[in-house]
Design an enzyme around this catalytic site. Sequence first.
Site, PDB file in Angstrom:
ATOM      1  CG  ASP A 270      -4.903  10.305  36.355  1.00  0.00           C
ATOM      2  OD1 ASP A 270      -3.956   9.775  36.143  1.00  0.00           O
ATOM      3  OD2 ASP A 270      -6.120   9.867  35.875  1.00  0.00           O
ATOM      4  CG  HIS A 271      -2.995  11.953  32.913  1.00  0.00           C
ATOM      5  ND1 HIS A 271      -2.082  11.403  32.249  1.00  0.00           N
ATOM      6  CD2 HIS A 271      -3.776  10.779  33.148  1.00  0.00           C
ATOM      7  CE1 HIS A 271      -2.024  10.299  31.623  1.00  0.00           C
ATOM      8  NE2 HIS A 271      -3.349   9.610  32.260  1.00  0.00           N
TER       9      HIS A 271
END
Length: 311
Positions: free
Chosen positions: A88-89
């Site tokens: 994620d991210h």
Amino acid sequence: MYVSTKEILNKASKEFYAVPAFNINNLEFLMKIIEGAVEKNAPVIIETSEGAIKYAGNGDIYRGARLFVKMVREFAETVNIPIALHLDHGKHMEFIAAAIRAGYSSVMIDASHEPFKENLKITKEVVKWAHASGISVEAELGQLAGIEDNVSAEKNVLIDPEEAKIFVEETGVDFLAPAIGTSHGAFKFKGEAKLDFERLKRVKELTGIPLVLHGASSVPEKYVKLAEEFEANLGGAKGVPAEEIKKCVKLGINKVNTDTDLRIAFVAGLRKHLKENPKEFDPRKYFKEGMNFVKEVVMDRLEFLGAAGKA
């Protein structure tokens, strides 16, 4: 079954439902997420942030990434539901490299803070790199306000649907996170949620790929109240109502990120148990109530996103 995130999301896009992606930092969250998904016979995506990878590896990001892959694979290969592992991210190339080399199902390149052309250029390189290893890629256009782990922005910058079409065509990205008005963290809105549904609809029409909703925790009131009953300070916490998320799913969202809800549910159960059992010092016991609340959140999300029964 340990599978490609793209496989999970392409099916969701074709059948008009969404799959929750749950962030973890440790073994306990992973166990309860998978328990809940198995009971609901649903596909599920496990996510780790860059911070989680660094934490798990005690500073060594390659060790941390390998550890998460081994944990998730070990559970996935002993249950009969599709499970994927996603970064994620991903904002730093060394973390993306660590996830790819370790065998993550997918990675996110988040260059949304860059100008459009630079975001496109960076994303295109990551797609080329990841696809060579059979790993799918998520990117983001626009920016979400709020703070969560290594993500921080002061204001929302909503996605331009026409730019989204160009971006997807030129980068070859597998799924896209459009900024439509949500925010990171537990304090998303001062008033009512204001999501741009028309903008979302247009992005789906122009791109045709699975779309991702970030900043989508609902911050369930019952867990906030319970946590505050046992001296947590969460005043003003407010998430995206489940009904608003359901509208997003109908308009093309296929992956819904969830982190804050799990944390609040866990801390509510942990605070309650420690207050009521002051002599308890075994983490296997004082974690239990909080982890059961985490499982409740997981099962609720699987139901209202339409993923239950889709394994």
